[in-house]
Design a protein around this motif. Structure first.
Motif, PDB file in Angstrom:
ATOM      1  N   VAL A 521     -29.942  11.792   2.328  1.00  0.00           N
ATOM      2  CA  VAL A 521     -28.802  11.655   1.416  1.00  0.00           C
ATOM      3  C   VAL A 521     -28.893  10.302   0.722  1.00  0.00           C
ATOM      4  N   GLN A 522     -28.654  10.314  -0.561  1.00  0.00           N
ATOM      5  CA  GLN A 522     -28.672   9.044  -1.295  1.00  0.00           C
ATOM      6  C   GLN A 522     -27.372   8.916  -2.074  1.00  0.00           C
ATOM      7  N   SER A 523     -26.738   7.755  -1.953  1.00  0.00           N
ATOM      8  CA  SER A 523     -25.437   7.596  -2.606  1.00  0.00           C
ATOM      9  C   SER A 523     -25.430   6.357  -3.496  1.00  0.00           C
ATOM     10  N   SER A 524     -24.858   6.506  -4.682  1.00  0.00           N
ATOM     11  CA  SER A 524     -24.754   5.321  -5.548  1.00  0.00           C
ATOM     12  C   SER A 524     -23.322   4.794  -5.558  1.00  0.00           C
ATOM     13  N   VAL A 525     -22.438   5.378  -4.742  1.00  0.00           N
ATOM     14  CA  VAL A 525     -21.094   4.799  -4.610  1.00  0.00           C
ATOM     15  C   VAL A 525     -20.904   4.364  -3.161  1.00  0.00           C
ATOM     16  N   PRO A 526     -20.193   3.265  -2.933  1.00  0.00           N
ATOM     17  CA  PRO A 526     -20.044   2.797  -1.560  1.00  0.00           C
ATOM     18  C   PRO A 526     -19.232   3.773  -0.712  1.00  0.00           C
ATOM     19  N   ARG A 527     -19.567   3.810   0.579  1.00  0.00           N
ATOM     20  CA  ARG A 527     -18.826   4.680   1.495  1.00  0.00           C
ATOM     21  C   ARG A 527     -17.494   4.034   1.853  1.00  0.00           C
ATOM     22  N   ALA A 528     -16.611   4.837   2.306  1.00  0.00           N
ATOM     23  CA  ALA A 528     -15.308   4.372   2.787  1.00  0.00           C
ATOM     24  C   ALA A 528     -14.637   3.441   1.779  1.00  0.00           C
ATOM     25  N   SER A 529     -14.706   3.808   0.516  1.00  0.00           N
ATOM     26  CA  SER A 529     -14.124   2.953  -0.517  1.00  0.00           C
ATOM     27  C   SER A 529     -13.223   3.717  -1.458  1.00  0.00           C
ATOM     28  N   LEU A 531     -13.872   6.398  -3.156  1.00  0.00           N
ATOM     29  CA  LEU A 531     -14.510   7.008  -4.322  1.00  0.00           C
ATOM     30  C   LEU A 531     -15.066   8.390  -4.004  1.00  0.00           C
ATOM     31  N   GLY A 532     -14.586   8.958  -2.939  1.00  0.00           N
ATOM     32  CA  GLY A 532     -14.945  10.344  -2.642  1.00  0.00           C
ATOM     33  C   GLY A 532     -16.356  10.502  -2.129  1.00  0.00           C
ATOM     34  N   SER A 533     -16.899   9.435  -1.533  1.00  0.00           N
ATOM     35  CA  SER A 533     -18.285   9.501  -1.073  1.00  0.00           C
ATOM     36  C   SER A 533     -18.463  10.596  -0.019  1.00  0.00           C
ATOM     37  N   SER A 534     -17.519  10.724   0.939  1.00  0.00           N
ATOM     38  CA  SER A 534     -17.752  11.680   2.025  1.00  0.00           C
ATOM     39  C   SER A 534     -17.748  13.109   1.502  1.00  0.00           C
ATOM     40  N   ALA A 535     -16.849  13.424   0.578  1.00  0.00           N
ATOM     41  CA  ALA A 535     -16.831  14.779   0.022  1.00  0.00           C
ATOM     42  C   ALA A 535     -18.094  15.024  -0.795  1.00  0.00           C
ATOM     43  N   ALA A 536     -18.518  14.001  -1.524  1.00  0.00           N
ATOM     44  CA  ALA A 536     -19.726  14.160  -2.345  1.00  0.00           C
ATOM     45  C   ALA A 536     -20.946  14.378  -1.451  1.00  0.00           C
ATOM     46  N   VAL A 537     -20.977  13.673  -0.306  1.00  0.00           N
ATOM     47  CA  VAL A 537     -22.086  13.886   0.636  1.00  0.00           C
ATOM     48  C   VAL A 537     -22.065  15.341   1.104  1.00  0.00           C
ATOM     49  N   ALA A 538     -20.882  15.834   1.452  1.00  0.00           N
ATOM     50  CA  ALA A 538     -20.779  17.220   1.938  1.00  0.00           C
ATOM     51  C   ALA A 538     -21.280  18.190   0.873  1.00  0.00           C
ATOM     52  N   GLY A 707      -8.237  -1.688   1.184  1.00  0.00           N
ATOM     53  CA  GLY A 707      -9.620  -2.140   0.926  1.00  0.00           C
ATOM     54  C   GLY A 707     -10.131  -1.198  -0.141  1.00  0.00           C
ATOM     55  N   GLY A 708     -11.439  -1.025  -0.210  1.00  0.00           N
ATOM     56  CA  GLY A 708     -11.974  -0.078  -1.197  1.00  0.00           C
ATOM     57  C   GLY A 708     -11.991  -0.653  -2.593  1.00  0.00           C
ATOM     58  N   CYS A 709     -11.553   0.130  -3.558  1.00  0.00           N
ATOM     59  CA  CYS A 709     -11.827  -0.205  -4.958  1.00  0.00           C
ATOM     60  C   CYS A 709     -10.575  -0.268  -5.816  1.00  0.00           C
ATOM     61  N   ILE A 710     -10.784  -0.854  -7.001  1.00  0.00           N
ATOM     62  CA  ILE A 710      -9.771  -0.738  -8.057  1.00  0.00           C
ATOM     63  C   ILE A 710     -10.400  -0.005  -9.234  1.00  0.00           C
ATOM     64  N   VAL A 711      -9.531   0.573 -10.067  1.00  0.00           N
ATOM     65  CA  VAL A 711      -9.998   1.144 -11.333  1.00  0.00           C
ATOM     66  C   VAL A 711      -9.168   0.506 -12.441  1.00  0.00           C
ATOM     67  N   ALA A 712      -9.873   0.110 -13.507  1.00  0.00           N
ATOM     68  CA  ALA A 712      -9.168  -0.526 -14.625  1.00  0.00           C
ATOM     69  C   ALA A 712      -9.498   0.235 -15.897  1.00  0.00           C
ATOM     70  N   LEU A 713      -8.502   0.398 -16.730  1.00  0.00           N
ATOM     71  CA  LEU A 713      -8.693   1.097 -18.002  1.00  0.00           C
ATOM     72  C   LEU A 713      -8.876   0.037 -19.085  1.00  0.00           C
ATOM     73  N   CYS A 714     -10.019   0.059 -19.760  1.00  0.00           N
ATOM     74  CA  CYS A 714     -10.395  -1.084 -20.590  1.00  0.00           C
ATOM     75  C   CYS A 714     -10.911  -0.667 -21.959  1.00  0.00           C
ATOM     76  N   PRO A 715     -10.057  -0.123 -22.816  1.00  0.00           N
ATOM     77  CA  PRO A 715     -10.584   0.238 -24.134  1.00  0.00           C
ATOM     78  C   PRO A 715     -11.024  -1.012 -24.887  1.00  0.00           C
ATOM     79  N   GLY A 716     -12.299  -1.100 -25.191  1.00  0.00           N
ATOM     80  CA  GLY A 716     -12.835  -2.249 -25.933  1.00  0.00           C
ATOM     81  C   GLY A 716     -13.051  -3.487 -25.098  1.00  0.00           C
ATOM     82  N   THR A 717     -12.683  -3.459 -23.819  1.00  0.00           N
ATOM     83  CA  THR A 717     -12.802  -4.680 -23.032  1.00  0.00           C
ATOM     84  C   THR A 717     -13.574  -4.454 -21.730  1.00  0.00           C
ATOM     85  N   ALA A 718     -14.241  -3.315 -21.619  1.00  0.00           N
ATOM     86  CA  ALA A 718     -14.888  -2.983 -20.344  1.00  0.00           C
ATOM     87  C   ALA A 718     -15.931  -4.028 -19.942  1.00  0.00           C
TER      88      ALA A 718
END
Ligand code: MEV
Length: 743
Positions: A521-529, A531-538, A707-718
């Motif tokens: 299994v190869q993941s490009s998103v961190p586990r336990a963060s 971002l749905g890593s465990s479901a994606a692994v399944a 813990g885990g992640c944040i998501v930011a909405l950044c039109p023009g400022t990403a």
């Protein structure tokens, strides 16, 4: 390249200086609203359009990178491709002759038109001197009124019922060299300033005084020769493509319906440069079309012929009175960036550049039209950006793009599916050559935009897919099952807890219990963060088994089994993760609704930045803790969840209509509520602050929190937000500046 990488390359190659590059990256090269407010009336904001560059231009022996502002896909690519072809045979030659703007003064009621014309001719020098006295700065810069033409007016001048007559009205043309400005205001001022004296001289009445946008005293031409050998494509000889282009030119020259479209294509290029450089594109359009109709019939602005060597020769001529100085040009900082890129400070040079771009655009359009049609090109370009969004590796890129175009379904989910098929094909060849097998199953991660935790209590939540976040491969082998987990290409010493149980459950449900496999299994998103890593692994593992053993599982069956895996991992999951992992689509999710998943048809993937706090957190624990607090104060917690439910419903609608202002506010509200139910942390708060300070319109924790992640909405400022978060030491998982249809 990403937007930021393109800016870096332009800087390395000295098309941009480092200060300008930094301003562009920070989003500081945009017109500020306060300045916009001084340009026109009733301003309520600033409107954005893409600013791009077309490289490859060689014009009169000099290299150019052309700035273009346009909303239509393919225009920039078409222009760049034509310029690349043309540069191999010397590029474009442009010819910019005189550059005079015409001002018109209409005089009616003259007792004798012949006498009036004679007196104006006699007193022309005096009128020119008067006009120049009104614009001393222009004269000081070497410009000014240069001459005058006089015509008879041939239309009714005495009212609606009068017959046309040509004995009592004249039209005076004042010819003005406006130097590097477009010069509309200058010429209008001059015409108004000489009106009284014209009336005295002619004993008539000046009815109107205004410049003419038929700038036929500022004609510009561009020409190029394209080797016939370079025109061959897809089984067609260069001669046949060349002759079809010549025919297309004749068609446009003799048929107004075609000429309008043909000339529109030319203006695709010219207007894009005009807008980028702050020029009045309506004036340019009006002049171009009036010029196209100068013979009385509306005709093509270009000619395409075969030269004595059998090559294709193209020429474009049109009026182009443009400026590189002037109030509206100076007001807009983006214009300064464009002019820096174009490397020009002279209006004549800019006009030549525009003509070359118009000719390049016309060639690209005609070539596409007489060969494959333009839709394929559009589809291909779109397919390329979709394949890129599906993280298609370079070795499979062209194959995936080809298949996407053939499938007619240009969606990220389709690209991921085709990528699996293409890489599996590559895999059998690889197996024969002794290399390790590659990907058999893919799945999306997810980022929750709003409604996490509330979703567990039957409220709505909105999630976006992170396509191809996890890939898996399986191979039957030996006498024991081995599990290998690569996190961002780094093998983990110990596969994550639960992976063994997951594999057992999947193998058992699929009737493969007792057999042995190597599961990778190869993941490009961190586990336990979050971002749905465990479901994606399944999902990826189930799909890998499905693929290798040709089990024929539908997406629905994959999703059901993945939900069972999620229960194993999280106890009471909402089901949103496995759903997004399976379908790879944006969803509005409500587990207690009759229709739990509503796919959101997005026209583009929103510009988001996802960053990780680096702190792992257990969804199971967070969900259980919230459940405990909810049990202690159900009414209060339900009120919060109800509000989150409404936020999700409104947020989904805002997302679909790309109303990022509203969506951002809703995300901020949702974050506040998540904090209220106790799942934020000081680190997450800090990250949200950084994102908002750097231009995010909305920022929140995403997933279970703690813990885990944040998501930011950044039109023009990403770019800017990603940079600031990275600088503060947080890992940026994804940042999406390129917006594409997400599938
Ligand atoms: C589309 O924006 C422009 C074209 O229609 C021009 C043409 O037909 O020549 C492709």
């Amino acid at each position: 390249m990403t937007v930021s990488e393109r800016i870096d390359v332009l800087t390395e190659r000295r098309w941009l200086d480092t200060a300008t590059a930094a301003r562009l990256k920070r989003g500081a090269a945009l017109l500020p609203a306060e300045r916009a407010d001084r340009m026109i009336e009733n301003v309520i904001g600033v409107f954005g359009l893409p600013l791009a560059v077309a490289p490859n231009f060689l014009i009169n022996g000099r290299d150019y990178v052309v700035p273009m502002v346009v909303e239509e896909a393919s225009v920039v690519a078409a222009v760049s491709a034509s310029a690349k072809l043309a540069r191999a045979s010397g590029g474009f030659n442009v010819d910019v002759g005189e550059s005079l703007l015409v001002g018109q003064v209409l005089v009616t009621g003259v007792p004798d038109a012949d006498a009036a014309m004679s007196v104006i001719e006699r007193e022309a020098e005096e009128l020119i001197a008067l006009a120049n006295s009104l614009q001393p700065n222009l004269v000081a810069r070497g410009g000014g009124a240069r001459g005058m033409d006089i015509f008879r007016a041939r239309f009714p001048t005495g009212g609606a019922t009068e017959e046309p007559r040509d004995d009592n009205a004249i039209i005076l043309h004042l010819l003005v060299d406006t130097r590097d400005a477009m010069g509309a205001n200058t010429v209008n001022t001059m015409c108004e300033g000489i009106a009284a004296r014209v009336e005295e001289l002619t004993s008539g009445t000046v009815v109107m005084k205004i410049l003419s946008n038929l700038a036929d005293r500022s004609l510009v031409s561009a020409s190029t020769t394209l080797p016939v050998s370079a025109l061959a494509e897809r089984g067609r000889t260069g001669e046949s493509v060349r002759d079809a282009i010549v025919l297309a030119g004749h068609f446009a020259d003799s048929d107004a319906h075609r000429a309008a479209t043909h000339n529109k294509g030319i203006m695709n290029g010219i207007d894009a440069v005009a807008i980028a450089t702050g020029n009045d594109w309506r004036a340019i359009e009006a002049g171009a079309h009036a010029f196209a109709a100068r013979t009385g019939a509306y005709r093509s602005l270009t000619t395409w012929t075969v030269d004595s060597d059998g090559n294709l020769a193209g020429r474009l001529e049109l009026p182009l009175k443009v400026g590189v100085v002037g109030a509206s040009i100076q007001a807009n900082p983006a214009v300064a960036v464009s002019l820096e890129l174009a490397g020009t400070t002279a209006s004549a040079e800019l006009a030549g550049l525009m003509a070359a771009v118009g000719l390049a655009q016309n060639f690209a359009a005609l070539r596409a039209l007489v060969t494959t049609g333009i839709q394929e090109g559009h589809m291909r370009l779109h397919a390329r950006s979709v394949a890129a969004s599906a993280d298609t590796p370079p070795e499979h890129f062209e194959a995936v793009v080809d298949r996407l175009v053939q499938s007619g379904e240009i969606k990220v989910r389709k690209a991921a599916e085709l990528l699996s098929a293409v890489s599996a094909g590559g895999k059998s060849a690889a197996r024969e050559s002794g290399r390790a097998p590659e990907v058999h199953g893919r799945a999306a991660g997810k980022v929750i935009m709003m409604g996490e935790h509330a979703a567990v209590f039957g409220r709505q939540a909105v999630a976006l897919p992170l396509v191809s976040a996890v890939t898996a491969s399986v191979r039957e082998c030996g006498d024991r099952t081995t599990l290998e987990f690569l996190d961002d290409d780094q093998p983990l010493a110990q596969p994550p807890a639960g992976l063994g149980e997951l594999a057992d459950l999947v193998m058992g449900r699929l009737g493969l219990a007792g057999r042995h496999f190597q599961v990778r299994v190869q993941s490009s998103v961190p586990r336990a963060s979050g971002l749905g890593s465990s479901a994606a692994v399944a999902v990826a593992v189930i799909r890998a088994f499905n693929h290798v053993f040709a089990l024929g599982l539908s997406d629905e069956a994959v999703n059901d089994l993945a939900y069972a895996c999620e229960k194993l991992a999280h106890g009471n999951p909402s089901g949103i993760d496995n759903t997004v992992a399976t379908y790879g689509e944006a969803v509005l999710y409500c587990k207690e609704s009759a229709q739990p998943i509503r796919t959101l048809e997005l026209r583009e993937f929103p510009p988001i930045v996802i960053a990780s706090s680096g702190v792992q957190s257990s969804t199971k624990q967070q969900v259980a803790a919230v459940a405990g607090r909810h049990a202690a104060m159900p009414a209060r917690y339900n009120a919060i969840f109800d509000e989150m439910d409404r936020i999700s419903a409104e947020g989904a609608a805002a997302l679909v209509r790309q109303d990022y202002g509203t969506l951002g506010i809703l995300m901020n509200l949702c974050h506040g509520l998540l904090n209220a139910i106790g799942v934020s942390t000081p680190v997450l708060e800090r990250m949200v602050d950084i994102a908002r300070e750097n231009g995010a319109v909305g920022a929140k924790l995403t997933g279970a929190g703690g813990g885990g992640c944040i998501v930011a909405l950044c039109p023009g400022t990403a770019e800017q937000v990603a940079l600031a978060l990275r600088d503060a030491g947080y890992g940026v998982i994804r940042h999406v500046t390129r917006t594409v249809a997400p599938g």
